[in-house]
Scaffold this motif. Structure first.
Motif, short mmCIF file in Angstrom:
data_model
loop_
_atom_site.label_atom_id
_atom_site.label_comp_id
_atom_site.label_asym_id
_atom_site.label_seq_id
_atom_site.Cartn_x
_atom_site.Cartn_y
_atom_site.Cartn_z
N ARG A 10 0.79 -1.37 -0.03
CA ARG A 10 -0.15 -0.09 -0.05
C ARG A 10 0.74 1.33 -0.05
NH1 ARG A 10 -3.96 -0.59 4.57
NH2 ARG A 10 -3.52 -2.72 4.27
N ALA A 11 2.05 1.26 0.48
CA ALA A 11 3.01 2.49 0.51
C ALA A 11 3.90 2.49 -0.85
CB ALA A 11 3.75 2.33 1.72
N LEU B 30 -8.60 8.23 0.57
CA LEU B 30 -8.95 6.79 1.12
C LEU B 30 -8.04 6.18 2.06
CD1 LEU B 30 -10.00 5.26 -2.38
CD2 LEU B 30 -11.56 6.42 -0.83
N GLY B 31 -7.68 6.97 3.09
CA GLY B 31 -7.09 6.66 4.10
C GLY B 31 -5.53 6.05 3.61
N HIS C 76 -4.52 7.33 -4.08
CA HIS C 76 -4.15 8.73 -4.35
C HIS C 76 -4.67 9.24 -5.61
CE1 HIS C 76 -0.77 6.41 -5.37
NE2 HIS C 76 -0.54 7.32 -6.45
N VAL C 77 -4.84 10.58 -5.83
CA VAL C 77 -5.23 11.41 -7.01
C VAL C 77 -4.06 12.09 -7.56
CG1 VAL C 77 -7.57 10.98 -6.60
CG2 VAL C 77 -6.13 13.17 -5.92
N LEU D 105 -6.42 8.41 -11.00
CA LEU D 105 -6.54 7.63 -9.68
C LEU D 105 -6.04 6.41 -9.64
CD1 LEU D 105 -8.29 7.39 -7.17
CD2 LEU D 105 -10.03 6.12 -8.15
N ARG D 106 -5.16 6.15 -8.61
CA ARG D 106 -4.56 4.78 -8.28
C ARG D 106 -5.12 4.46 -6.85
NH1 ARG D 106 -0.36 8.64 -9.31
NH2 ARG D 106 0.29 8.21 -11.47
N GLN D 107 -5.31 3.04 -6.83
CA GLN D 107 -6.05 2.44 -5.74
C GLN D 107 -5.55 1.13 -5.59
OE1 GLN D 107 -10.24 2.32 -6.33
NE2 GLN D 107 -10.56 2.71 -4.22
N PHE D 108 -5.22 0.85 -4.05
CA PHE D 108 -4.44 -0.30 -3.82
C PHE D 108 -5.78 -1.19 -3.22
CE2 PHE D 108 -1.99 -3.07 -0.69
CZ PHE D 108 -1.40 -3.70 -1.54
#
Length: 169
Positions: free
Chosen positions: A14-15, A55-56, A60-61, A80-83
């Protein structure tokens, strides 16, 4: 007496993109027509990118404002990147003012040994194409993104867009 146990840092991936948070100057080098396998003419232009977590921290955008490439118009891009912590993969969506109302198919992938690779299948100009995004974080102040297309299912790749990022803040 027992010693305090430090809180463990989640290391599921996630990081992986945390390096990109902030404001960047972006040098673009792009084929004039990346969808034409015979195109050999490159253009270069600048952009500025601002990336913030959402989203915590699971996404990220990224908003990019680009100068007009030679022979083109200025444009704005949005990523938009989402894990997905369960699948341990990133999904990446791209939209641009050049194609209003269109959101590209999500890229999917992960990071390994400092390189992020993300893939999807698209139909461009009536042809099936495999798309690859590749990210490399060179240092805290620079990074590189490349896009490549494969018209043979991933046997060979042709890079058609390169972005070199230099941190502004």
């Amino acid at each position: 007496m027992s010693a305090a146990v430090p809180v463990s840092v989640v290391s599921d991936g996630r990081a992986d993109f945390d390096f990109i948070f902030g404001r960047w100057s972006v040098h673009n080098r792009k084929l004039v027509d990346g969808t034409d396998p015979d195109c050999t003419e490159w253009v270069e232009f600048g952009a500025v990118s601002q990336v913030e977590p959402v989203l915590g921290g699971l996404g990220h955008v990224d908003r990019m404002s680009a100068e007009a490439p030679p022979g083109g118009e200025p444009f704005e891009g949005f990523t938009l990147r989402q894990f997905d912590p369960e699948a341990r993969v990133w999904r990446i969506w791209w939209a641009s003012s050049r194609r209003p109302g269109h959101l590209d198919a999500p890229m999917e992938g992960s990071w390994r040994d400092g390189v992020g690779q993300f893939f999807c299948d698209e139909i461009l100009n009536g042809r099936a194409v495999r798309v690859r995004f590749q990210w490399v974080s060179n240092s805290p102040t620079s990074a590189r993104w490349e896009q490549a297309f494969s018209y043979d299912g991933g046997a060979t790749w042709r890079t058609n867009w390169i972005m070199d990022f230099s941190r502004l803040e």
